[in-house]
Design an enzyme around this catalytic site. Structure first.
Site, PDB file in Angstrom:
ATOM      1  N   GLY A 146      30.483  12.388  29.688  1.00  0.00           N
ATOM      2  CA  GLY A 146      30.177  11.294  30.608  1.00  0.00           C
ATOM      3  C   GLY A 146      29.592  10.074  29.950  1.00  0.00           C
ATOM      4  O   GLY A 146      29.550   8.992  30.552  1.00  0.00           O
TER       5      GLY A 146
ATOM      6  N   PRO B 162      36.483  15.065  27.502  1.00  0.00           N
ATOM      7  CA  PRO B 162      37.163  13.926  26.860  1.00  0.00           C
ATOM      8  C   PRO B 162      36.409  12.608  27.016  1.00  0.00           C
ATOM      9  O   PRO B 162      36.707  11.645  26.315  1.00  0.00           O
ATOM     10  CB  PRO B 162      38.513  13.877  27.581  1.00  0.00           C
ATOM     11  CG  PRO B 162      38.237  14.460  28.928  1.00  0.00           C
ATOM     12  CD  PRO B 162      37.245  15.555  28.675  1.00  0.00           C
ATOM     13  N   LEU B 163      35.439  12.571  27.933  1.00  0.00           N
ATOM     14  CA  LEU B 163      34.631  11.364  28.131  1.00  0.00           C
ATOM     15  C   LEU B 163      33.260  11.504  27.479  1.00  0.00           C
ATOM     16  O   LEU B 163      32.302  10.844  27.863  1.00  0.00           O
ATOM     17  CB  LEU B 163      34.484  11.060  29.622  1.00  0.00           C
ATOM     18  CG  LEU B 163      35.798  10.763  30.344  1.00  0.00           C
ATOM     19  CD1 LEU B 163      35.567  10.611  31.839  1.00  0.00           C
ATOM     20  CD2 LEU B 163      36.451   9.500  29.776  1.00  0.00           C
TER      21      LEU B 163
ATOM     22  N   TYR C 245      32.323  30.109  35.400  1.00  0.00           N
ATOM     23  CA  TYR C 245      31.936  28.866  36.058  1.00  0.00           C
ATOM     24  C   TYR C 245      31.347  29.182  37.432  1.00  0.00           C
ATOM     25  O   TYR C 245      32.023  29.772  38.287  1.00  0.00           O
ATOM     26  CB  TYR C 245      33.135  27.927  36.215  1.00  0.00           C
ATOM     27  CG  TYR C 245      33.669  27.348  34.922  1.00  0.00           C
ATOM     28  CD1 TYR C 245      33.033  27.551  33.707  1.00  0.00           C
ATOM     29  CD2 TYR C 245      34.830  26.566  34.915  1.00  0.00           C
ATOM     30  CE1 TYR C 245      33.533  27.016  32.533  1.00  0.00           C
ATOM     31  CE2 TYR C 245      35.339  26.018  33.747  1.00  0.00           C
ATOM     32  CZ  TYR C 245      34.681  26.257  32.553  1.00  0.00           C
ATOM     33  OH  TYR C 245      35.177  25.714  31.386  1.00  0.00           O
TER      34      TYR C 245
ATOM     35  N   GLY D  85      29.870   4.658  29.905  1.00  0.00           N
ATOM     36  CA  GLY D  85      28.905   3.561  29.812  1.00  0.00           C
ATOM     37  C   GLY D  85      27.747   3.682  30.779  1.00  0.00           C
ATOM     38  O   GLY D  85      26.872   2.812  30.815  1.00  0.00           O
ATOM     39  N   LYS D  86      27.716   4.755  31.557  1.00  0.00           N
ATOM     40  CA  LYS D  86      26.678   4.888  32.592  1.00  0.00           C
ATOM     41  C   LYS D  86      25.269   5.033  32.012  1.00  0.00           C
ATOM     42  O   LYS D  86      24.277   4.801  32.700  1.00  0.00           O
ATOM     43  CB  LYS D  86      26.979   6.067  33.500  1.00  0.00           C
ATOM     44  CG  LYS D  86      26.840   7.430  32.839  1.00  0.00           C
ATOM     45  CD  LYS D  86      26.993   8.566  33.836  1.00  0.00           C
ATOM     46  CE  LYS D  86      28.422   8.705  34.297  1.00  0.00           C
ATOM     47  NZ  LYS D  86      28.620   9.878  35.171  1.00  0.00           N
TER      48      LYS D  86
END
Length: 328
Positions: free
Chosen positions: A212, A208-209, A53, A216-217
């Site tokens: 992103g 987990p989203l 990273y 809803g973005k």
């Protein structure tokens, strides 16, 4: 924050983890400090990083924050090794490379040990028993307290977990596996999750989203300028989840959020956090405000009817050989 056991071990971690994928590249030292302080003050303990990273900068930044901002004893630090910047060989699971990488990680982190050390990915060019021996040596030498794997498919995880259990006391049982898991990516439910549950290996979901998208973005056609989807190096990472199927799932998440008077982020994160076998989703946030929004999910438990509706709208298609043919 509630603490959960990591797999079938005595180690307890916060049920939300903090990811550092963008540290040292898109996240500078100031923002990293704000994220760490917000996470720690909310009761978070599990911080996940990797030697690749930010080309090592993520570990270096995390090391600067240990003790200077947050006591080392309050954190469960997880890092990974095995990815290599070589176009001809993306992963190196050899014993020599892994142990050298661990020593380099410890130097950047400024600590004598990591709490959990993961093999970043399966290396088909190295015998699996050699890769796993590196985990045994790391734990036996005290450089790692627990060990796990990342991005292993079902048969790879089952083989690795079974091998480690075949010599109790002589080998280090796998505590965890990291895999992408969200309402937009439920592929782990096919074989990885059943193997993990059977072997007592805790699942640490990444993204987990849905990278992103589940916040809803991206529902409007205009791409948010500060989003990952608008980032030159992360846009290809987000693009696969901007299709029509994903749009239907995001709409369902948003509808559920409106009905519960919470955010889409909270609904999506609560869903994956409370799936069977899941220990702690790893959340990567751009700033402390974003992270605080994610951590607010601690007080939310989704009603059963909402969970069933989300399960249905996001259900992956699993046929042969997963179908229970004994019922036919």
């Amino acid at each position: 924050m509630e603490q959960r056991h990591l797999g079938r071990t005595g180690l307890r971690v916060s049920r939300i983890g903090l990811g550092t994928l963008t540290w040292g590249r898109d996240t500078d030292e100031h923002d990293a400090a704000d994220l760490m302080k917000t996470f720690w003050e909310a009761g978070g303990t599990l911080v996940d990083t990797a030697d690749v990273y930010g080309d090592g900068e993520a570990e270096y930044l995390l090391g600067k924050l240990i003790d200077g901002l947050v006591p080392r004893r309050d954190l469960v630090i997880s890092t990974k090794a095995g990815s290599v910047p070589d176009p001809d060989r993306r992963f190196d699971g050899s014993r020599g490379h892994l142990l050298s990488a661990l020593d380099a990680s410890l130097a950047r982190l400024g600590t004598d040990y990591v709490d959990v050390w993961h093999v970043h990915a399966y290396d088909p060019a190295t015998p699996l028993e050699e890769t796993l021996q590196a985990l045994d040596i790391a734990v036996g030498s005290g450089r790692a307290r627990y060990a796990g794997v990342s991005n292993f498919c079902g048969w790879q995880l089952a083989k690795a977990g079974t091998w480690q259990l075949a010599a109790p006391g002589a080998r280090t049982r796998l505590a965890s596996t990291q895999m992408e898991y969200s309402l937009l990516q439920r592929g782990v439910e096919r074989e990885v999750l059943p193997a993990a549950l059977d072997l007592g290996i805790g699942l640490l979901p990444s993204s987990p989203l849905g990278r992103g998208v589940l916040t809803g973005k991206y529902r409007n056609e205009a791409m948010p300028p500060d989003s990952r989807g608008a980032s030159e190096h992360l846009a290809p990472f987000v693009a696969p989840y901007l299709d029509e199927t994903a749009s239907r799932i995001v709409d369902a998440v948003t509808t559920a959020a409106d009905g519960l008077a919470v955010s889409a982020l909270q609904v999506a994160l609560a869903w994956v956090r409370d799936r069977p076998g899941v220990v702690a989703p790893i959340v990567g946030a751009r700033n402390a405000q974003q992270l605080a929004a994610a951590l607010s999910v601690e007080a939310l438990s989704l009603p059963d009817e909402i969970c069933r509706a989300l399960d249905d709208v996001s259900a992956p298609v699993h046929r042969y050989p997963d179908h229970d043919w004994s019922t036919l």
